[in-house]
Design a protein around this motif. Structure first.
Motif, PDB file in Angstrom:
ATOM      1  N   UNK A  63     -87.355   1.645   9.888  1.00 21.54           N
ATOM      2  CA  UNK A  63     -86.243   1.372   8.974  1.00 21.54           C
ATOM      3  C   UNK A  63     -86.761   1.495   7.530  1.00 21.54           C
ATOM      4  N   UNK A  64     -85.903   1.860   6.608  1.00 21.45           N
ATOM      5  CA  UNK A  64     -86.277   1.945   5.193  1.00 21.45           C
ATOM      6  C   UNK A  64     -85.296   1.116   4.382  1.00 21.45           C
ATOM      7  N   UNK A  65     -85.817   0.339   3.447  1.00 19.68           N
ATOM      8  CA  UNK A  65     -84.983  -0.440   2.527  1.00 19.68           C
ATOM      9  C   UNK A  65     -85.584  -0.353   1.136  1.00 19.68           C
ATOM     10  N   UNK A  66     -84.767  -0.619   0.120  1.00 15.79           N
ATOM     11  CA  UNK A  66     -85.320  -0.695  -1.238  1.00 15.79           C
ATOM     12  C   UNK A  66     -84.992  -2.046  -1.857  1.00 15.79           C
ATOM     13  N   UNK A  67     -85.866  -2.449  -2.768  1.00 12.69           N
ATOM     14  CA  UNK A  67     -85.721  -3.737  -3.445  1.00 12.69           C
ATOM     15  C   UNK A  67     -86.141  -3.575  -4.897  1.00 12.69           C
ATOM     16  N   UNK A 106     -80.177   4.101   1.253  1.00 17.48           N
ATOM     17  CA  UNK A 106     -79.047   4.611   2.046  1.00 17.48           C
ATOM     18  C   UNK A 106     -78.555   5.956   1.528  1.00 17.48           C
ATOM     19  N   UNK A 107     -78.213   6.035   0.250  1.00 18.73           N
ATOM     20  CA  UNK A 107     -77.530   7.216  -0.262  1.00 18.73           C
ATOM     21  C   UNK A 107     -78.464   8.394  -0.530  1.00 18.73           C
ATOM     22  N   UNK A 108     -79.759   8.138  -0.685  1.00 23.91           N
ATOM     23  CA  UNK A 108     -80.708   9.241  -0.870  1.00 23.91           C
ATOM     24  C   UNK A 108     -81.146   9.858   0.457  1.00 23.91           C
ATOM     25  N   UNK A 109     -80.836   9.220   1.570  1.00 22.01           N
ATOM     26  CA  UNK A 109     -81.301   9.687   2.880  1.00 22.01           C
ATOM     27  C   UNK A 109     -80.613  10.998   3.263  1.00 22.01           C
ATOM     28  N   UNK A 110     -81.381  11.929   3.799  1.00 25.53           N
ATOM     29  CA  UNK A 110     -80.847  13.212   4.253  1.00 25.53           C
ATOM     30  C   UNK A 110     -80.742  13.298   5.763  1.00 25.53           C
ATOM     31  N   UNK A 111     -81.401  12.402   6.487  1.00 25.74           N
ATOM     32  CA  UNK A 111     -81.257  12.355   7.935  1.00 25.74           C
ATOM     33  C   UNK A 111     -81.716  11.009   8.460  1.00 25.74           C
ATOM     34  N   UNK A 249     -86.662   6.690  12.289  1.00 24.12           N
ATOM     35  CA  UNK A 249     -87.039   7.504  11.143  1.00 24.12           C
ATOM     36  C   UNK A 249     -85.880   7.750  10.205  1.00 24.12           C
ATOM     37  N   UNK A 250     -86.192   7.846   8.919  1.00 22.30           N
ATOM     38  CA  UNK A 250     -85.210   8.177   7.887  1.00 22.30           C
ATOM     39  C   UNK A 250     -85.839   9.249   7.012  1.00 22.30           C
TER      40      UNK A 250
END
Length: 259
Positions: A63-67, A106-111, A249-250
């Protein structure tokens, strides 16, 4: 405020899902609580944003998150500190790295890539209990692959999305479904790999549950094409349980964890 990307692994069994909910344990709340011990902004109620909101019981290996943090951390030290404060919960920060201010998990993810683990074995699962979906008959992987081919590409996936799905459109492009089969002690494991820019709510579990019916011989492969064309939730096969599903994967235009 410097922005950091976090790569996160978790066992979804103790949680009500990724998203924070009042009076219910969530992965998001667990990480925000750990950040609150390290960062003044999160102590005051700041939030993190993830690439995907996994449901209750669903797992993640990447999973990927930003803070956005008040302090400019070294990425390695931030991951180590978070892992210390997350213990003993089954959540781990695999990596943390500084990213540009316009990076959005979320919005920068391409897949996004998902794995679903399904096992045939007569004996009850022990080590994999809660981590796989177990069925009691072997499946025809060739028939499932034939059926899955009908779903690859750009389609209206109304049949394969939850009635509670909030997506603006049911039209999605499914880039890949790959099905692996391997022997395990006294059984077989089937691994479904699905890849798309984004998925509808319950889309993966609806697809895998339907393909299992094909593998078991209850559905013909062509019936999956008919179900897709129906654009009707009632035409879907059973929705499989959450505990075999992993966000694994993201993808981004530039991998923030490449170094």
């Amino acid at each position: 405020m410097p922005r950091f990307a976090l790569k996160i692994e978790y066992d979804g069994r103790p949680f009500s899902g990724w998203q924070a909910q009042a009076d219910r344990p969530s992965v998001q709340s667990a990480i925000e609580s750990a950040l609150g011990r390290l960062d003044a902004g999160f102590a005051a109620g700041a939030r993190i944003t993830a690439a995907g909101r996994t449901d209750a019981g669903v797992h993640a290996t990447a999973q990927v998150a930003h803070a956005d943090l008040a302090r400019d951390w070294d990425g390695f030290r931030l991951a180590e500190a978070l892992n210390f404060h997350l213990r003993p919960l089954p959540v781990a920060i695999l990596a943390a790295t500084r990213v540009p201010e316009d990076f959005h998990a979320r919005f920068s993810a391409t897949e996004r890539r998902y794995l679903f683990r399904l096992q045939f074995r007569r004996a009850p699962a022990t080590h994999d209990r809660g981590l796989i979906w177990q069925v009691l008959q072997s499946l025809d992987a060739g028939a499932m692959r034939q059926a899955a081919a009908h779903l690859v590409g750009r389609h209206d996936f109304t049949t394969f999305r939850s009635a509670m799905c909030q997506a603006a459109s049911p039209v999605k492009t499914l880039d890949e479904i790959a099905i692996e089969e391997a022997a395990i002690p006294h059984g077989r494991e089937y691994r479904f790999h699905l890849r798309a820019r984004s998925f509808l709510h319950n889309q993966v579990r609806s697809i895998v549950g339907t393909l299992e019916r094909v593998g078991a011989g209850a559905w013909s492969p062509d019936r999956v094409a008919q179900a897709l064309a129906a654009r009707d939730r009632a035409a879907c096969g059973p929705v499989c349980p959450p505990h075999g599903l992993y966000l694994c994967g993201v993808g981004y235009p530039c991998d923030p964890f490449a170094d």
